[in-house]
Design a protein around this motif. Structure first.
Motif, PDB file in Angstrom:
ATOM      1  N   CYS A   1      25.471  38.883  87.705  1.00  0.00           N
ATOM      2  CA  CYS A   1      26.243  39.745  86.799  1.00  0.00           C
ATOM      3  C   CYS A   1      27.634  40.077  87.311  1.00  0.00           C
ATOM      4  N   VAL A   2      28.626  39.781  86.472  1.00  0.00           N
ATOM      5  CA  VAL A   2      30.019  40.056  86.808  1.00  0.00           C
ATOM      6  C   VAL A   2      30.606  40.996  85.759  1.00  0.00           C
ATOM      7  N   GLY A   3      31.276  42.051  86.220  1.00  0.00           N
ATOM      8  CA  GLY A   3      31.916  42.991  85.300  1.00  0.00           C
ATOM      9  C   GLY A   3      33.416  43.025  85.479  1.00  0.00           C
ATOM     10  N   PHE A   4      34.075  43.620  84.522  1.00  0.00           N
ATOM     11  CA  PHE A   4      35.500  43.881  84.605  1.00  0.00           C
ATOM     12  C   PHE A   4      35.693  45.386  84.551  1.00  0.00           C
ATOM     13  N   ALA A   5      36.744  45.865  85.149  1.00  0.00           N
ATOM     14  CA  ALA A   5      37.047  47.285  85.076  1.00  0.00           C
ATOM     15  C   ALA A   5      38.543  47.442  84.871  1.00  0.00           C
ATOM     16  N   ALA A   6      38.924  47.909  83.710  1.00  0.00           N
ATOM     17  CA  ALA A   6      40.332  48.194  83.433  1.00  0.00           C
ATOM     18  C   ALA A   6      40.560  49.653  83.792  1.00  0.00           C
ATOM     19  N   GLU A   7      41.474  49.882  84.715  1.00  0.00           N
ATOM     20  CA  GLU A   7      41.696  51.245  85.190  1.00  0.00           C
ATOM     21  C   GLU A   7      43.179  51.566  85.151  1.00  0.00           C
ATOM     22  N   THR A   8      43.506  52.848  85.020  1.00  0.00           N
ATOM     23  CA  THR A   8      44.913  53.243  85.055  1.00  0.00           C
ATOM     24  C   THR A   8      45.285  53.874  86.395  1.00  0.00           C
ATOM     25  N   GLU A   9      44.311  54.269  87.198  1.00  0.00           N
ATOM     26  CA  GLU A   9      44.588  54.835  88.535  1.00  0.00           C
ATOM     27  C   GLU A   9      43.373  54.641  89.446  1.00  0.00           C
ATOM     28  N   SER A  10      43.595  54.756  90.754  1.00  0.00           N
ATOM     29  CA  SER A  10      42.533  54.571  91.758  1.00  0.00           C
ATOM     30  C   SER A  10      41.657  53.371  91.407  1.00  0.00           C
ATOM     31  N   VAL A  11      42.329  52.247  91.145  1.00  0.00           N
ATOM     32  CA  VAL A  11      41.680  51.048  90.619  1.00  0.00           C
ATOM     33  C   VAL A  11      40.490  50.589  91.471  1.00  0.00           C
ATOM     34  N   VAL A  12      40.734  50.404  92.766  1.00  0.00           N
ATOM     35  CA  VAL A  12      39.695  49.852  93.641  1.00  0.00           C
ATOM     36  C   VAL A  12      38.522  50.826  93.791  1.00  0.00           C
TER      37      VAL A  12
END
Ligand code: C5P
Length: 221
Positions: free
Chosen positions: A140-151
């Protein structure tokens, strides 16, 4: 027969936005173009995989050699993914699935009148979390779109959804949802890797190489 690091691997990918109806003419949606998911599908195909691309409404051509399934709502995407779960070795959730949908869909077009209007929303199924919790389970692979503290946020999601790998991207600053370019931080249990800013097609190829390597390790190859 296809050669490459994902030869023989059955990959299911979700892409694009979902569209949640409010009434017969209005929807709740987001700015996802589908470009990243389509680029990942094309790269997986080029790596030898048998690819099914389950996509929300986008204005993109289907990559050659890829089976495409068009859906509209999170519920439809959920059903399409579950229908293929038994024949999926590797699941990559790139879609920007709506987290909420209108609690009731109005039968007739909503009339304008009151100065303010409240829309009651209800949660949609978390497709990726459900696939990951399923047994037997695909990689399972996901994506995470973030605007801050990405990692930090991405690592938290990797753990929360018990993923094998997550690709995080910063939204904004000319990167992210509606643009050609992206930059990714790829994380897994015990490691991470930064894919510098570039076209989504190029990032997708690098990402698929990384995924193929982790996938082979997980299968004990
Ligand atoms: O928790 P968050 O929505 O940020 O996680 C993003 C990841 O989860 C993406 O890979 C996305 O495709 C997936 N997702 C999903 N179903 C949802 C929400 C997110 O598959 N309802």
């Amino acid at each position: 027969l296809a050669a490459g690091p994902l030869a023989g691997c059955r990959v299911t990918i979700t892409a694009g936005p979902t569209r949640e109806p409010i009434d017969p003419v209005r929807v709740l949606s987001n700015r996802s173009s589908g470009r990243m998911g389509f680029a990942v599908a094309e790269a997986a195909r080029a790596a030898g995989a048998r690819v099914t691309l389950i996509t929300g409404p986008v204005a993109l051509p289907t990559p050659a050699g890829v089976e495409r399934v068009d859906v509209e709502t999170a519920a439809e995407m959920h059903a399409a993914v579950l229908a293929r779960l038994a024949s999926t070795d590797l699941f990559i959730g790139v879609a920007a699935v709506a987290d909420y949908r209108p609690a009731e869909v109005m039968v007739h077009k909503l009339k304008k009148g009151a100065e303010t209007l409240e829309l009651r929303l209800t949660r949609t199924p978390d497709i990726l979390a459900e696939v990951s919790a399923h047994r037997p389970r695909p990689f399972c692979v996901g994506f995470a779109a973030e605007t801050e503290s990405v990692v930090e946020h991405a690592r938290a999601k990797l753990v929360a959804k018990q993923l094998d790998l997550i690709a995080a991207n910063r939204v904004g600053d000319g990167l992210g949802l509606e643009v050609e370019d992206n930059a990714l931080d790829v994380l897994w249990d015990g490691g991470q890797c930064r894919l510098e800013r570039g076209p989504k097609t190029e990032l997708a190829r690098h990402l698929i190489q990384l995924i193929a390597k982790r996938y082979a390790l997980a299968r004990g190859a």
